[in-house]
Write a protein that holds these residues in place. Structure first.
Motif, PDB file in Angstrom:
ATOM      1  N   ARG A   1      22.014  36.351  18.924  1.00 50.19           N
ATOM      2  CA  ARG A   1      20.781  36.298  20.018  1.00 50.19           C
ATOM      3  C   ARG A   1      20.968  37.562  20.962  1.00 50.19           C
ATOM      4  N   VAL A   2      20.129  37.920  21.705  1.00 50.33           N
ATOM      5  CA  VAL A   2      19.995  38.755  22.807  1.00 50.33           C
ATOM      6  C   VAL A   2      19.472  38.430  23.890  1.00 50.33           C
ATOM      7  N   TYR A   3      20.275  38.078  24.890  1.00 50.84           N
ATOM      8  CA  TYR A   3      19.734  37.577  26.343  1.00 50.84           C
ATOM      9  C   TYR A   3      19.344  38.717  27.084  1.00 50.84           C
ATOM     10  N   ALA A   4      18.345  38.765  27.724  1.00 52.48           N
ATOM     11  CA  ALA A   4      18.014  39.899  28.799  1.00 52.48           C
ATOM     12  C   ALA A   4      17.767  39.194  30.133  1.00 52.48           C
ATOM     13  N   GLN A   5      18.426  39.199  31.058  1.00 53.51           N
ATOM     14  CA  GLN A   5      18.221  38.678  32.476  1.00 53.51           C
ATOM     15  C   GLN A   5      17.371  40.040  33.430  1.00 53.51           C
ATOM     16  N   LEU A   6      16.464  39.798  33.790  1.00 53.93           N
ATOM     17  CA  LEU A   6      15.809  40.983  34.659  1.00 53.93           C
ATOM     18  C   LEU A   6      15.406  40.334  35.840  1.00 53.93           C
ATOM     19  N   THR A   7      16.054  40.750  36.826  1.00 56.26           N
ATOM     20  CA  THR A   7      15.846  40.396  38.285  1.00 56.26           C
ATOM     21  C   THR A   7      15.188  41.567  38.999  1.00 56.26           C
ATOM     22  N   PHE A   8      14.875  41.680  40.238  1.00 53.17           N
ATOM     23  CA  PHE A   8      14.208  42.727  40.917  1.00 53.17           C
ATOM     24  C   PHE A   8      15.311  43.528  41.396  1.00 53.17           C
ATOM     25  N   ASN A   9      16.503  43.295  41.292  1.00 48.71           N
ATOM     26  CA  ASN A   9      17.612  43.958  41.692  1.00 48.71           C
ATOM     27  C   ASN A   9      18.517  44.593  40.599  1.00 48.71           C
ATOM     28  N   ASN A  10      18.506  44.155  39.233  1.00 48.13           N
ATOM     29  CA  ASN A  10      19.200  44.716  38.316  1.00 48.13           C
ATOM     30  C   ASN A  10      18.845  44.041  36.895  1.00 48.13           C
ATOM     31  N   THR A  11      19.260  44.615  35.947  1.00 44.78           N
ATOM     32  CA  THR A  11      18.969  44.147  34.346  1.00 44.78           C
ATOM     33  C   THR A  11      20.492  43.910  33.733  1.00 44.78           C
TER      34      THR A  11
ATOM     35  N   ARG B   1      19.559  40.225  12.480  1.00 38.65           N
ATOM     36  CA  ARG B   1      18.321  39.565  12.772  1.00 38.65           C
ATOM     37  C   ARG B   1      18.791  38.752  14.330  1.00 38.65           C
ATOM     38  N   VAL B   2      17.942  39.011  15.140  1.00 43.68           N
ATOM     39  CA  VAL B   2      18.166  38.484  16.503  1.00 43.68           C
ATOM     40  C   VAL B   2      16.935  37.428  17.133  1.00 43.68           C
ATOM     41  N   GLU B   3      17.444  36.605  17.956  1.00 41.55           N
ATOM     42  CA  GLU B   3      16.530  35.806  18.621  1.00 41.55           C
ATOM     43  C   GLU B   3      16.552  36.419  20.005  1.00 41.55           C
ATOM     44  N   VAL B   4      15.371  36.873  20.603  1.00 39.00           N
ATOM     45  CA  VAL B   4      15.656  37.489  21.930  1.00 39.00           C
ATOM     46  C   VAL B   4      14.990  36.473  22.962  1.00 39.00           C
ATOM     47  N   TYR B   5      15.794  36.299  24.084  1.00 37.55           N
ATOM     48  CA  TYR B   5      15.504  35.486  25.205  1.00 37.55           C
ATOM     49  C   TYR B   5      15.530  36.536  26.376  1.00 37.55           C
ATOM     50  N   VAL B   6      14.312  36.262  27.055  1.00 38.35           N
ATOM     51  CA  VAL B   6      14.156  37.118  28.297  1.00 38.35           C
ATOM     52  C   VAL B   6      13.868  36.183  29.313  1.00 38.35           C
ATOM     53  N   LYS B   7      14.494  36.402  30.645  1.00 40.74           N
ATOM     54  CA  LYS B   7      14.568  35.581  31.931  1.00 40.74           C
ATOM     55  C   LYS B   7      14.250  36.349  33.001  1.00 40.74           C
ATOM     56  N   GLY B   8      13.373  36.139  33.739  1.00 44.09           N
ATOM     57  CA  GLY B   8      13.202  36.731  34.919  1.00 44.09           C
ATOM     58  C   GLY B   8      12.083  37.563  35.245  1.00 44.09           C
ATOM     59  N   PRO B   9      11.603  37.932  36.478  1.00 44.12           N
ATOM     60  CA  PRO B   9      10.409  38.594  36.808  1.00 44.12           C
ATOM     61  C   PRO B   9      10.602  40.156  36.824  1.00 44.12           C
ATOM     62  N   GLY B  10      11.607  40.754  36.115  1.00 46.35           N
ATOM     63  CA  GLY B  10      11.807  42.213  36.217  1.00 46.35           C
ATOM     64  C   GLY B  10      10.864  43.058  35.545  1.00 46.35           C
ATOM     65  N   SER B  11      10.938  44.122  35.917  1.00 50.74           N
ATOM     66  CA  SER B  11       9.779  45.256  35.117  1.00 50.74           C
ATOM     67  C   SER B  11       9.993  45.742  33.853  1.00 50.74           C
ATOM     68  N   GLY B  12      11.376  45.503  33.263  1.00 53.20           N
ATOM     69  CA  GLY B  12      11.623  45.823  32.010  1.00 53.20           C
ATOM     70  C   GLY B  12      11.567  45.063  30.789  1.00 53.20           C
TER      71      GLY B  12
ATOM     72  N   SER C   1      16.501  48.217  38.111  1.00 57.63           N
ATOM     73  CA  SER C   1      15.460  47.258  37.563  1.00 57.63           C
ATOM     74  C   SER C   1      14.069  47.929  37.142  1.00 57.63           C
ATOM     75  N   THR C   2      14.467  49.310  36.691  1.00 61.00           N
ATOM     76  CA  THR C   2      13.377  49.723  35.938  1.00 61.00           C
ATOM     77  C   THR C   2      13.291  49.620  34.496  1.00 61.00           C
ATOM     78  N   PRO C   3      12.231  49.955  33.741  1.00 62.75           N
ATOM     79  CA  PRO C   3      11.847  49.731  32.283  1.00 62.75           C
ATOM     80  C   PRO C   3      12.841  50.738  31.953  1.00 62.75           C
ATOM     81  N   TYR C   4      13.001  52.013  32.305  1.00 58.79           N
ATOM     82  CA  TYR C   4      13.889  52.732  31.624  1.00 58.79           C
ATOM     83  C   TYR C   4      15.309  52.397  31.658  1.00 58.79           C
ATOM     84  N   ALA C   5      15.911  51.773  32.509  1.00 52.55           N
ATOM     85  CA  ALA C   5      17.198  50.941  32.997  1.00 52.55           C
ATOM     86  C   ALA C   5      17.493  50.151  31.804  1.00 52.55           C
ATOM     87  N   ALA C   6      16.355  49.260  31.774  1.00 53.12           N
ATOM     88  CA  ALA C   6      16.627  48.200  30.733  1.00 53.12           C
ATOM     89  C   ALA C   6      16.617  48.831  29.252  1.00 53.12           C
ATOM     90  N   GLN C   7      15.877  49.920  29.033  1.00 49.84           N
ATOM     91  CA  GLN C   7      15.977  50.234  27.648  1.00 49.84           C
ATOM     92  C   GLN C   7      17.282  51.078  27.341  1.00 49.84           C
TER      93      GLN C   7
END
Length: 124
Positions: free
Chosen positions: A15-25, A76-87, A53-59
């Motif tokens: 699994r891949v968990y991505a926590q994207l806030t307005f301040n960090n990724t 094979r991964v399950e992707v879980y995205v959490k938060g309102p971030g831009s990435g 919190s930019t898309p490039y930083a997330a990449q």
């Protein structure tokens, strides 16, 4: 004193968990039962302030995590995205570009049902 041997795990599904806030990724790769294999944050890659919190930083963060996770044999991964971030899209795009197949894509962003109680009215 004998050196401890490092056990090489061979994990195909994860699994891949991505926590994207307005301040960090923060991106974490885990096995199927949720045990963390590796993680990284935008701040750990030298991004400071608003750039975290930019898309490039997330990449960049996702690429680093997936390179480490591929050493464990992840395919094979399950992707879980959490938060309102831009990435958000950037994380998903990076997982696909790294050659991993996505079996599940889920949004875990918490949504308030009724929100907080409003402030009481001002007098005067």
């Amino acid at each position: 004193m004998a050196k401890a041997k490092k056990i090489k795990k061979n994990i195909v599904n994860g699994r891949v968990y991505a926590q994207l806030t307005f301040n960090n990724t923060i991106v974490t790769a885990t096995d199927d039962s949720g045990n963390a294999l590796c993680w990284a944050s935008a701040g750990s890659h030298g991004f400071k302030g608003v750039k975290k919190s930019t898309p490039y930083a997330a990449q960049v963060t996702t690429e680093t995590v997936l390179k480490r996770a591929k050493d464990f044999g992840l395919e094979r991964v399950e992707v879980y995205v959490k938060g309102p971030g831009s990435g958000r899209e950037s994380v998903i795009r990076t997982v696909i570009n790294m050659g991993l197949s996505i079996t599940l894509l889920k949004d875990l962003t918490p949504i308030p049902h009724n929100g907080c109680r409003p402030k009481k009215a001002r007098h005067g």
